[in-house]
Design a protein around this motif. Sequence first.
Motif, PDB file in Angstrom:
ATOM      1  N   LYS A   1       0.836  -1.214   0.000  1.00  0.00           N
ATOM      2  CA  LYS A   1       0.000   0.000   0.000  1.00  0.00           C
ATOM      3  C   LYS A   1       0.864   1.255   0.000  1.00  0.00           C
ATOM      4  O   LYS A   1       0.380   2.355  -0.028  1.00  0.00           O
ATOM      5  CB  LYS A   1      -0.937  -0.008   1.216  1.00  0.00           C
ATOM      6  N   GLY A   2       2.194   1.080   0.162  1.00  0.00           N
ATOM      7  CA  GLY A   2       3.049   2.247   0.031  1.00  0.00           C
ATOM      8  C   GLY A   2       3.500   2.874   1.326  1.00  0.00           C
ATOM      9  O   GLY A   2       3.891   4.041   1.351  1.00  0.00           O
ATOM     10  N   PHE A   3       3.470   2.087   2.464  1.00  0.00           N
ATOM     11  CA  PHE A   3       4.113   2.656   3.649  1.00  0.00           C
ATOM     12  C   PHE A   3       4.689   1.531   4.518  1.00  0.00           C
ATOM     13  O   PHE A   3       4.471   0.351   4.251  1.00  0.00           O
ATOM     14  CB  PHE A   3       3.156   3.533   4.470  1.00  0.00           C
ATOM     15  N   LEU A   4       5.458   1.922   5.510  1.00  0.00           N
ATOM     16  CA  LEU A   4       6.145   0.956   6.362  1.00  0.00           C
ATOM     17  C   LEU A   4       5.168   0.300   7.331  1.00  0.00           C
ATOM     18  O   LEU A   4       4.024   0.739   7.459  1.00  0.00           O
ATOM     19  CB  LEU A   4       7.260   1.666   7.143  1.00  0.00           C
ATOM     20  N   ASP A   5       5.628  -0.711   8.062  1.00  0.00           N
ATOM     21  CA  ASP A   5       4.757  -1.459   8.963  1.00  0.00           C
ATOM     22  C   ASP A   5       4.527  -0.677  10.253  1.00  0.00           C
ATOM     23  O   ASP A   5       5.272   0.270  10.565  1.00  0.00           O
ATOM     24  CB  ASP A   5       5.461  -2.796   9.278  1.00  0.00           C
ATOM     25  N   TYR A   6       3.484  -1.063  11.000  1.00  0.00           N
ATOM     26  CA  TYR A   6       3.232  -0.428  12.302  1.00  0.00           C
ATOM     27  C   TYR A   6       4.083  -1.130  13.373  1.00  0.00           C
ATOM     28  O   TYR A   6       4.569  -2.243  13.133  1.00  0.00           O
ATOM     29  CB  TYR A   6       1.734  -0.479  12.654  1.00  0.00           C
ATOM     30  N   PRO A   7       4.239  -0.497  14.560  1.00  0.00           N
ATOM     31  CA  PRO A   7       5.028  -1.124  15.637  1.00  0.00           C
ATOM     32  C   PRO A   7       4.321  -2.365  16.188  1.00  0.00           C
ATOM     33  O   PRO A   7       3.090  -2.426  16.215  1.00  0.00           O
ATOM     34  CB  PRO A   7       5.092  -0.037  16.720  1.00  0.00           C
ATOM     35  N   HIS A   8       5.095  -3.348  16.651  1.00  0.00           N
ATOM     36  CA  HIS A   8       4.531  -4.581  17.211  1.00  0.00           C
ATOM     37  C   HIS A   8       4.964  -4.728  18.673  1.00  0.00           C
ATOM     38  O   HIS A   8       6.077  -4.327  19.037  1.00  0.00           O
ATOM     39  CB  HIS A   8       5.028  -5.796  16.417  1.00  0.00           C
ATOM     40  N   TYR A   9       4.083  -5.293  19.495  1.00  0.00           N
ATOM     41  CA  TYR A   9       4.411  -5.533  20.908  1.00  0.00           C
ATOM     42  C   TYR A   9       3.881  -6.910  21.304  1.00  0.00           C
ATOM     43  O   TYR A   9       2.908  -7.389  20.734  1.00  0.00           O
ATOM     44  CB  TYR A   9       3.714  -4.494  21.816  1.00  0.00           C
ATOM     45  N   THR A  10       4.526  -7.515  22.308  1.00  0.00           N
ATOM     46  CA  THR A  10       3.987  -8.735  22.898  1.00  0.00           C
ATOM     47  C   THR A  10       4.374  -8.755  24.377  1.00  0.00           C
ATOM     48  O   THR A  10       4.973  -7.808  24.878  1.00  0.00           O
ATOM     49  CB  THR A  10       4.477  -9.997  22.152  1.00  0.00           C
ATOM     50  N   ARG A  11       4.018  -9.857  25.089  1.00  0.00           N
ATOM     51  CA  ARG A  11       4.287  -9.901  26.535  1.00  0.00           C
ATOM     52  C   ARG A  11       5.778  -9.738  26.810  1.00  0.00           C
ATOM     53  O   ARG A  11       6.600 -10.182  26.022  1.00  0.00           O
ATOM     54  CB  ARG A  11       3.762 -11.219  27.100  1.00  0.00           C
TER      55      ARG A  11
ATOM     56  N   TRP B   1      -4.843   3.551  15.296  1.00  0.00           N
ATOM     57  CA  TRP B   1      -3.535   3.814  15.939  1.00  0.00           C
ATOM     58  C   TRP B   1      -2.410   3.215  15.090  1.00  0.00           C
ATOM     59  O   TRP B   1      -1.387   3.848  14.823  1.00  0.00           O
ATOM     60  CB  TRP B   1      -3.516   3.204  17.340  1.00  0.00           C
ATOM     61  N   ARG B   2      -2.614   1.991  14.626  1.00  0.00           N
ATOM     62  CA  ARG B   2      -1.577   1.327  13.821  1.00  0.00           C
ATOM     63  C   ARG B   2      -1.332   2.077  12.509  1.00  0.00           C
ATOM     64  O   ARG B   2      -0.196   2.279  12.097  1.00  0.00           O
ATOM     65  CB  ARG B   2      -1.968  -0.129  13.536  1.00  0.00           C
ATOM     66  N   LYS B   3      -2.396   2.525  11.883  1.00  0.00           N
ATOM     67  CA  LYS B   3      -2.248   3.264  10.633  1.00  0.00           C
ATOM     68  C   LYS B   3      -1.474   4.556  10.886  1.00  0.00           C
ATOM     69  O   LYS B   3      -0.555   4.919  10.152  1.00  0.00           O
ATOM     70  CB  LYS B   3      -3.631   3.559  10.047  1.00  0.00           C
ATOM     71  N   ARG B   4      -1.820   5.277  11.973  1.00  0.00           N
ATOM     72  CA  ARG B   4      -1.123   6.538  12.290  1.00  0.00           C
ATOM     73  C   ARG B   4       0.361   6.276  12.523  1.00  0.00           C
ATOM     74  O   ARG B   4       1.234   6.989  12.016  1.00  0.00           O
ATOM     75  CB  ARG B   4      -1.731   7.189  13.553  1.00  0.00           C
TER      76      ARG B   4
END
Length: 238
Positions: free
Chosen positions: A172-182, A206-209
């Motif tokens: 889609k033309g942009f980088l990935d969103y941040p990921h978190y886990t336990r 939030w992820r898109k932003r």
Amino acid sequence: MKFEVLTIFPEIIECYIKHGVLGKALNKGIVEVKVYNLRDFTSDKHKKVDDYPYGGGAGMVMQIEPFYNAIMHLKADEKPRKLVLLSPQGRKFTQKLAQKFMEESKAMVLICGRYEGIDERVKAFVDEEVSIGDYVLSGGELAALVIIDSVVRLIPGALGDELSAVEDSFMKGFLDYPHYTRPEDFKGMKVPEVLLSGDHKKIALWRKRQALKNTLKNRPDLLKNLSPEDMRILKELC
Ligand SMILES: Nc1ncccc1[N+](=O)[O-]
């Protein structure tokens, strides 16, 4: 999908393809990788693959004959295949090109040069010259692995559903969103509240932003054909 790799270091390719996503795709029969040692296509007892450059200059140049013999050997079965030479002079490899290769090619031959380059006449026998980036590697093998890995991930059934989102964002033309886990709190570094809210709409926004914010910061060149909604979010970030 079948990949045939021409190289003088087959072990580089063979070692990598046994692991991770590629290993699973190979076991599932979704992809086949055959590696050919160019030295097996030489005609002298020393299995010579390079020689001094005409016109002088540093280093050695890989000779055309082993490449020609290997390509003719592969083409003997008259099956269609896309021949790709990996080189820093090639057109830039992107997620979109990975998608195109996956959609259009049932079989790809990845041709790896070493040393200071390969005899220019090899290009008469290839369909495309592709570069994975503006830097000089010691050979095309790492580039071949990058192409195999990124194309295989796009083959339906090669991945679990959860990983396809990573490709979508690039497409889609942009980088990935941040990921978190336990854990939720690691030495005071907390997971963003919104991700614990269970509100999927808020989480998606939030992820898109965050993805657009990361892209604006690190890769503004990717921000071309944004949807009106994404453009609105981006404007809020500026
Ligand atoms: N960047 C490269 N350097 C050497 C060989 C191949 C390369 N590439 O990007 O395909």
